[in-house]
Design a protein around this motif. Structure first.
Motif, short mmCIF file in Angstrom:
data_model
loop_
_atom_site.label_atom_id
_atom_site.label_comp_id
_atom_site.label_asym_id
_atom_site.label_seq_id
_atom_site.Cartn_x
_atom_site.Cartn_y
_atom_site.Cartn_z
N GLN A 1 59.36 61.61 -6.81
CA GLN A 1 60.05 62.28 -7.62
C GLN A 1 61.12 61.29 -8.30
O GLN A 1 61.93 61.71 -9.27
N CYS B 1 63.60 72.35 -4.85
CA CYS B 1 63.14 71.06 -5.32
C CYS B 1 64.13 70.44 -6.30
O CYS B 1 64.08 70.99 -7.47
N LEU B 2 64.45 69.24 -6.26
CA LEU B 2 65.32 68.51 -7.31
C LEU B 2 64.49 68.39 -8.32
O LEU B 2 64.86 68.21 -9.34
N HIS C 1 57.72 69.67 3.34
CA HIS C 1 58.16 69.95 1.77
C HIS C 1 57.84 68.32 1.14
O HIS C 1 57.25 68.16 0.31
N GLU C 2 58.49 67.46 1.79
CA GLU C 2 58.48 66.00 1.33
C GLU C 2 57.08 65.31 1.43
O GLU C 2 56.65 64.74 0.57
N HIS D 1 54.98 66.45 -1.30
CA HIS D 1 55.22 65.45 -2.31
C HIS D 1 54.25 64.57 -2.56
O HIS D 1 53.76 64.07 -3.54
NI NI Z 1 60.80 68.69 -3.56
#
Ligand code: NI
Length: 197
Positions: free
Chosen positions: A90, A132-133, A175-176, A179
């Motif tokens: 991210q 999510c960012l 979630h992370e 990624h």
């Molecule tokens: Ni995310």
């Protein structure tokens, strides 16, 4: 007169027939230039979709990694972001680094996990809301395991360790760490919707 009635019937029939294209699709087809706009994978999307690599021993002990972790922790907690977790893709790096808010620890601290992997998934499957960012303005309902075992290297160490995590913090880890595999929550969501402000 008969011809007019016939034409009206044809027009009526055609208006009732299902259209092959939606109005938006028709507009795109009919109003676009002959040289059509070709949709593109944005550079951001590419880094989000690329699987991340473990850090090497040299990277694990590097000054750059300490700076990166500090900046990721600053970024995820910044009022403009206000996240509960962040993964290195991210911020543009395909390295296995996640920073997660530990809601299961006193004071709910943010912590970074290096060479993070999901070792096993357990408990039950529960559906909960996620954002999510990297996907601003949207949220989704995502099925996740209520318990996970993670494997990682803690900052400042070189030994791998495993840990069991439950509840919402387990959801954040899933979630992370997704990624780090190039997976976004929208891939797993039952539904994605515009986030209420
Ligand atoms: Ni995310």
């Amino acid at each position: 007169m008969k011809k007019l009635i016939f034409l009206m019937l044809v027009a009526l029939l055609m208006s009732c027939m299902p259209r092959a294209f939606t109005p938006a699709e028709r507009e795109l087809i009919l109003t676009s230039d002959s040289l059509m706009y070709v949709t593109q994978i944005h550079a951001d999307s590419a880094v989000l979709r690329t699987p991340s690599l473990d850090l090497t021993a040299e990277e694990l002990s590097s000054q750059e990694l300490r700076v990166l972790m500090a900046k990721m922790l600053y970024t995820v907690q910044h009022p403009t972001q206000d996240g509960v977790g962040i993964a290195s893709p991210q911020v543009g790096l395909n390295k296995r680094i996640v920073c997660v808010q530990r809601f299961d620890k006193p004071g709910e601290p943010f912590e970074c996990y290096l060479n993070a992997h999901l070792e096993s998934l357990g408990g039950e499957i529960a559906v909960g809301p996620e954002g999510c960012l990297s996907i601003p303005g949207k949220r989704g309902l995502v099925p996740r395991h209520t318990k996970v075992q993670i494997r990682y290297v803690a900052p400042g160490t070189t030994q791998e360790r495993t840990e069991e995590v439950e509840g919402f913090t387990a959801v954040i880890f899933q979630h992370e760490i997704d990624h780090l595999e190039g997976i976004l929550y929208t891939d797993r969501a039952d539904s994605v919707f515009v986030a209420p402000r």
